[in-house]
Design an enzyme around this catalytic site. Sequence first.
Site, PDB file in Angstrom:
ATOM      1  CG  ASP A 159      -2.185   0.811   1.005  1.00 36.39           C
ATOM      2  OD1 ASP A 159      -3.259   0.194   0.937  1.00 36.39           O
ATOM      3  OD2 ASP A 159      -2.097   2.047   0.883  1.00 36.39           O
ATOM      4  CB  ALA A 182     -38.335  -6.220   7.528  1.00 37.28           C
ATOM      5  CB  CYS A 186     -20.687  -3.660  -0.488  1.00 33.22           C
ATOM      6  SG  CYS A 186     -19.067  -3.894   0.264  1.00 33.22           S
ATOM      7  CG  PHE A 237     -29.595 -10.776   2.206  1.00 33.29           C
ATOM      8  CD1 PHE A 237     -28.410 -10.934   2.901  1.00 33.29           C
ATOM      9  CD2 PHE A 237     -29.829  -9.563   1.588  1.00 33.29           C
ATOM     10  CE1 PHE A 237     -27.485  -9.903   2.971  1.00 33.29           C
ATOM     11  CE2 PHE A 237     -28.906  -8.530   1.652  1.00 33.29           C
ATOM     12  CZ  PHE A 237     -27.737  -8.701   2.340  1.00 33.29           C
ATOM     13  NE  ARG A 265     -16.549   2.052   4.823  1.00 33.34           N
ATOM     14  CZ  ARG A 265     -15.700   1.301   4.108  1.00 33.34           C
ATOM     15  NH1 ARG A 265     -15.233   1.746   2.963  1.00 33.34           N
ATOM     16  NH2 ARG A 265     -15.341   0.111   4.541  1.00 33.34           N
ATOM     17  CG  PHE A 302     -18.893 -13.076  -4.281  1.00 39.50           C
ATOM     18  CD1 PHE A 302     -19.757 -12.204  -4.935  1.00 39.50           C
ATOM     19  CD2 PHE A 302     -18.064 -13.884  -5.047  1.00 39.50           C
ATOM     20  CE1 PHE A 302     -19.805 -12.148  -6.329  1.00 39.50           C
ATOM     21  CE2 PHE A 302     -18.099 -13.839  -6.443  1.00 39.50           C
ATOM     22  CZ  PHE A 302     -18.979 -12.969  -7.083  1.00 39.50           C
TER      23      PHE A 302
HETATM   24  C1  UGA Z   1     -22.222  -7.291   0.925  1.00 40.84           C
HETATM   25  C2  UGA Z   1     -22.560  -8.653   0.301  1.00 40.84           C
HETATM   26  O1  UGA Z   1     -23.460  -9.359   1.161  1.00 40.84           O
HETATM   27  C3  UGA Z   1     -21.301  -9.485   0.094  1.00 40.84           C
HETATM   28  O2  UGA Z   1     -21.621 -10.698  -0.565  1.00 40.84           O
HETATM   29  C4  UGA Z   1     -20.311  -8.683  -0.778  1.00 40.84           C
HETATM   30  O3  UGA Z   1     -19.111  -9.360  -0.992  1.00 40.84           O
HETATM   31  C5  UGA Z   1     -20.014  -7.371  -0.083  1.00 40.84           C
HETATM   32  O4  UGA Z   1     -21.242  -6.635   0.112  1.00 40.84           O
HETATM   33  C6  UGA Z   1     -19.070  -6.598  -0.962  1.00 40.84           C
HETATM   34  O5  UGA Z   1     -19.473  -6.177  -2.041  1.00 40.84           O
HETATM   35  O6  UGA Z   1     -17.875  -6.529  -0.647  1.00 40.84           O
HETATM   36  P1  UGA Z   1     -21.721  -6.439   3.410  1.00 40.84           P
HETATM   37  O7  UGA Z   1     -21.686  -5.057   2.845  1.00 40.84           O
HETATM   38  O8  UGA Z   1     -20.658  -6.851   4.352  1.00 40.84           O
HETATM   39  O9  UGA Z   1     -21.706  -7.533   2.224  1.00 40.84           O
HETATM   40  O10 UGA Z   1     -23.099  -6.530   4.171  1.00 40.84           O
HETATM   41  P2  UGA Z   1     -24.412  -7.439   4.091  1.00 40.84           P
HETATM   42  O11 UGA Z   1     -24.335  -8.526   5.067  1.00 40.84           O
HETATM   43  O12 UGA Z   1     -24.744  -7.776   2.710  1.00 40.84           O
HETATM   44  O13 UGA Z   1     -25.490  -6.365   4.627  1.00 40.84           O
HETATM   45  C7  UGA Z   1     -25.792  -5.194   3.876  1.00 40.84           C
HETATM   46  C8  UGA Z   1     -26.915  -4.417   4.546  1.00 40.84           C
HETATM   47  O14 UGA Z   1     -28.144  -5.123   4.452  1.00 40.84           O
HETATM   48  C9  UGA Z   1     -26.708  -4.144   6.014  1.00 40.84           C
HETATM   49  O15 UGA Z   1     -27.070  -2.820   6.299  1.00 40.84           O
HETATM   50  C10 UGA Z   1     -27.633  -5.127   6.708  1.00 40.84           C
HETATM   51  O16 UGA Z   1     -28.077  -4.702   7.969  1.00 40.84           O
HETATM   52  C11 UGA Z   1     -28.771  -5.199   5.720  1.00 40.84           C
HETATM   53  N1  UGA Z   1     -29.526  -6.460   5.814  1.00 40.84           N
HETATM   54  C12 UGA Z   1     -28.946  -7.635   5.491  1.00 40.84           C
HETATM   55  C13 UGA Z   1     -30.853  -6.417   6.212  1.00 40.84           C
HETATM   56  O17 UGA Z   1     -31.429  -5.330   6.493  1.00 40.84           O
HETATM   57  N2  UGA Z   1     -31.554  -7.591   6.276  1.00 40.84           N
HETATM   58  C14 UGA Z   1     -30.988  -8.784   5.952  1.00 40.84           C
HETATM   59  O18 UGA Z   1     -31.705  -9.824   6.017  1.00 40.84           O
HETATM   60  C15 UGA Z   1     -29.645  -8.803   5.564  1.00 40.84           C
END
Ligand code: UGA
Length: 428
Positions: free
Chosen positions: A26, A250, A258, A247, A326, A147
């Site tokens: 980096d 609600a 992301c 996923f 974020r 992912f």
């Molecule tokens: C997301 C994707 O899930 C990963 O597969 C991907 O690799 C990653 O982005 C990326 O692009 O690097 P992440 O941002 O860590 O991962 O978070 P998630 O677990 O997907 O959650 C995203 C948002 O959705 C959060 O605010 C979470 O609270 C919300 N969420 C998730 C819900 O409101 N309900 C759910 O059932 C699941």
Amino acid sequence: MVGVGYVGIVTGACLADLGHDVTCLDTDRRKIDQLRGGVIPIFEPGLPGLVHHNTTAGRLRFDYDYSEAIPGAELVMLAVGTPTSDRGKADLSSILPAVDDVARLMDPGTTIVVKSTVPVGTTAALAIQVAEARPDVAFEIASNPEFLRQGSAVEDFMKPARIVVGSRTAQAAATVRELYQPMIDGGTPAIFCNLETAELIKYASNAFLAVKLSFVNEMADVCEEAGADINYLTEALGLDPRIGKHFLNAGPGFGGSCLPKDTQALLQTTQLVGAPSRVVAAAIDVNANRPSRMVNKIAMATGGSVRGKRIAVLGLTFKANTDDLRQSPALAIIRWLIGHEAQVRVFDPAGMDKAAALLDRVEFAADAYSCVTDADAVAILTEWPEFAALDLERVRGLVAEPMIIDLRNLYDPATMKRAGFTYHSIGR
Ligand code: UGA
């Protein structure tokens, strides 16, 4: 590994753990010095141990001197950030100079692997950039999107649902395949496709998840109006294997570094190629309106106005098991509460340090119980396990008013009623 952000450190440490010889690079010397001193700048379960184990074993190093690590590397992986720039476009200002550095220093036969999330067509453009910089040198290029979910990134790397490799040559595909051979041997499906498809798979995956959530959140609103219950509804939906049970929770809307960024960038791409996605646009739009709906819920619960009310907020991070704030819906909600003259006290198990720099006019509590003390209302904004296991009797004895607004549906309404709380949740 170029870039010691979230993806770079996790991927570098995991590849080292698989037995590869990894140098994480980096240009940010402070970060590299930190990592050399054993300090991991991100919160990720399992990562400190993995970094320590592999640095001690001599397979993992951190450096800012690219001329030490790039020459002689068989594979150079780019894991620099691609945040959202103006109008939702992915910002490529970190990856372009990184590619120049790699081109300048690489040996013939190097395979450049783009791990960063980049818009469709970027990897092909980077190949042209490298070829122009080093017309004398043969190289390979591949796209290998990640992912990883924050909070379970190490496990996601080691036990992936799929591996995606985009390339133009069998040689590049074979080189990247070798990296993941243990997973492929263990039965992980691998998709080998062209560069453009691999790039798009990444965006489509996150956009599909976003669509799923915006749909569920809209259905939660419908449930509230129609006297239905979102938890039973999503449980039933999830039992259809074509929909799947994950996923579907609600909540206050999706956040993080992301989903918001990648949906915007995909929307841009679809517009650019003349096939604009209305579904993705709608998912973004629904999510953008989510915090104000949540705020309305809190205001209604506290008698129509939050002015002068003491609100205890449990949870700041965009989801549990991360310290990342974020695009956290919690921040938008808190700022609104403060703007409407509520007295806000907050607690989060991991996000307090970062929040201190982002929020003013809030009081930071030492734990959940001191947070709720004398509160007129308690708002649960993040699904941390400790907020789902509160000692309700203790909370009842501490608060000024027994009012809980649970934006993650962590509790059963009947249990809350028995415990003496007025309880508001999502879609129930
Ligand atoms: C997301 C994707 O899930 C990963 O597969 C991907 O690799 C990653 O982005 C990326 O692009 O690097 P992440 O941002 O860590 O991962 O978070 P998630 O677990 O997907 O959650 C995203 C948002 O959705 C959060 O605010 C979470 O609270 C919300 N969420 C998730 C819900 O409101 N309900 C759910 O059932 C699941």
